[in-house]
Enzyme design. Structure first.
Site: not given
Ligand SMILES: NC(=O)c1ccc[n+]([C@@H]2O[C@H](COP(=O)([O-])OP(=O)(O)OC[C@H]3O[C@@H](n4cnc5c(N)ncnc54)[C@H](O)[C@@H]3O)[C@@H](O)[C@H]2O)c1
Length: 240
Positions: A146, A149
């Site tokens: 995460y 990203s």
């Protein structure tokens, strides 16, 4: 003296079925904007779209074109995203691909579909959703995929601002801290929740509408000379 009040605008919101996307779509509609909401979840009134699938993104934007008789969006607020809490050593290639593809590649696919239309119509504003996780590690709820990203989303924001500037398309990102939406599960665990609250100078979670207001500032002409930047909406957490 003249007062310029930015008029209603056409706005595409992804992730409009929940959380920040839903709040953004609702606030824009309440302000008189024309809103097209996209989501993977089947929600009445929303255009179906899987942002991990190029064909699905193309088809969703074609549907928006026909809803608006071929008129381009003035702005995009791209809220669709996914969060997965997983320590780095347990993160598989499949975990990585699922999260990074959805959050980073999805941002490119959706932004490009919007920009294609804005280019032909004289410009617009693209707003992507980053996270405090792009700038700070999290020992309590680690999620390497995460965080990576969202780092990619911020790099993409700067690149798109530069690449699309000549077409009068601005690109910015909003980086929320911990916001009270269905994505945020830490509030279900009292001990972890106390620790999280101690790190937030505001002493509380943010609301989806507080993030939505900043998204709409960036989507609107109020921010006409703002591009390539990331605005934190985190109750001061990034400064602590
Ligand atoms: N909630 C937070 O604390 C927080 C913090 C930092 C950043 N963010 C970011 O803000 C954005 C919105 O988060 P939220 O809290 O509103 O989450 P949410 O889970 O409430 O909403 C996410 C929405 O995205 C949609 N979605 C998921 N996969 C999709 C796909 N493949 N195609 C299309 N739509 C898809 C879901 O159906 C859902 O409606 C995300 O990018 C998230 O990473 C949230």
């Amino acid at each position: 003296m003249s007062f310029v009040v930015p008029g209603p605008r056409r706005l595409v919101v992804t992730g409009a079925g929940s959380g920040i996307g839903r709040a953004t779509a609702a606030l824009a509609a309440a302000r008189g904007w024309t809103v097209a909401g996209l989501d993977l979840a089947e929600v009445e009134g929303l255009v179906p779209c899987d942002i991990t699938d190029e064909d699905s993104v193309r088809e969703a934007f074609r549907q928006v074109d026909s809803l608006w008789d071929g008129q381009a969006p003035h702005a995009l607020v791209h809220c669709a995203g996914v969060y997965r809490f997983k320590p780095a050593t347990l993160t598989t290639a499949a975990d990585w691909d699922a999260v990074v593809n959805l959050n980073a590649r999805g941002s490119l696919l959706v932004a490009a579909a919007a920009a294609e239309r804005m280019t032909a119509s004289g410009g617009g504003s693209v707003v992507l959703l980053s996270s405090i996780a792009a700038a700070r590690g999290d020992a309590g709820e680690p999620s390497a995929a995460y965080s990576a990203s969202k780092g990619a989303v911020e790099a993409l924001t700067r690149q798109l601002a530069v690449e699309w500037g000549p077409y009068e398309i601005r690109c910015n990102a909003v980086a929320p801290g911990v916001i009270d939406t269905p994505m945020t599960t830490v509030s279900h665990h009292p001990e972890a929740f106390e620790q999280v609250l101690r790190r937030i100078p505001a002493g509380r979670l943010g609301t989806a509408e507080e993030v939505a207001r900043v998204c709409l500032f960036l989507a609107s002409e109020e921010s006409a000379y703002v591009s390539g930047t990331v605005i934190a909406v985190d109750g001061g957490q990034g400064a602590s």
